[in-house]
Design a protein around this motif. Structure first.
Motif: not given
Length: 72
Positions: A57, A59-61, A42-43, A46-47, A49-50, A64
């Motif tokens: 975070h 919104h990225a989640m 997941a990291t 999310t990284n 997307l960020k 995901y």
């Protein structure tokens, strides 16, 4: 904030829908045939997307979560 509000805010900010992000994730090698690659964390997603889309975070989640099939 509801899940749909997250998705709406992401669309307003980036112009991209969850389906658009899925296509981009496939191009990055995070997904294959519409499913997350099992070794992708997941990291990592999310990284990406960020950094690339300046999402927070939460919104990225949310994006995901759509990759995991938890929300449509």
């Amino acid at each position: 904030m509801s899940f749909q509000a997250y998705i709406d805010n992401i669309k307003a900010k980036t112009g991209k829908s969850p389906e658009d992000f899925k296509k981009l994730a496939e191009a990055k090698g995070f997904m294959e045939n519409g499913a997350l690659v099992k070794t992708v964390k997941a990291t990592e997603v999310t990284n990406w997307l960020k950094e690339e889309f300046e999402l927070g975070h939460g919104h990225a989640m949310a994006i995901y979560a759509t990759f995991k099939g938890k929300k449509s």
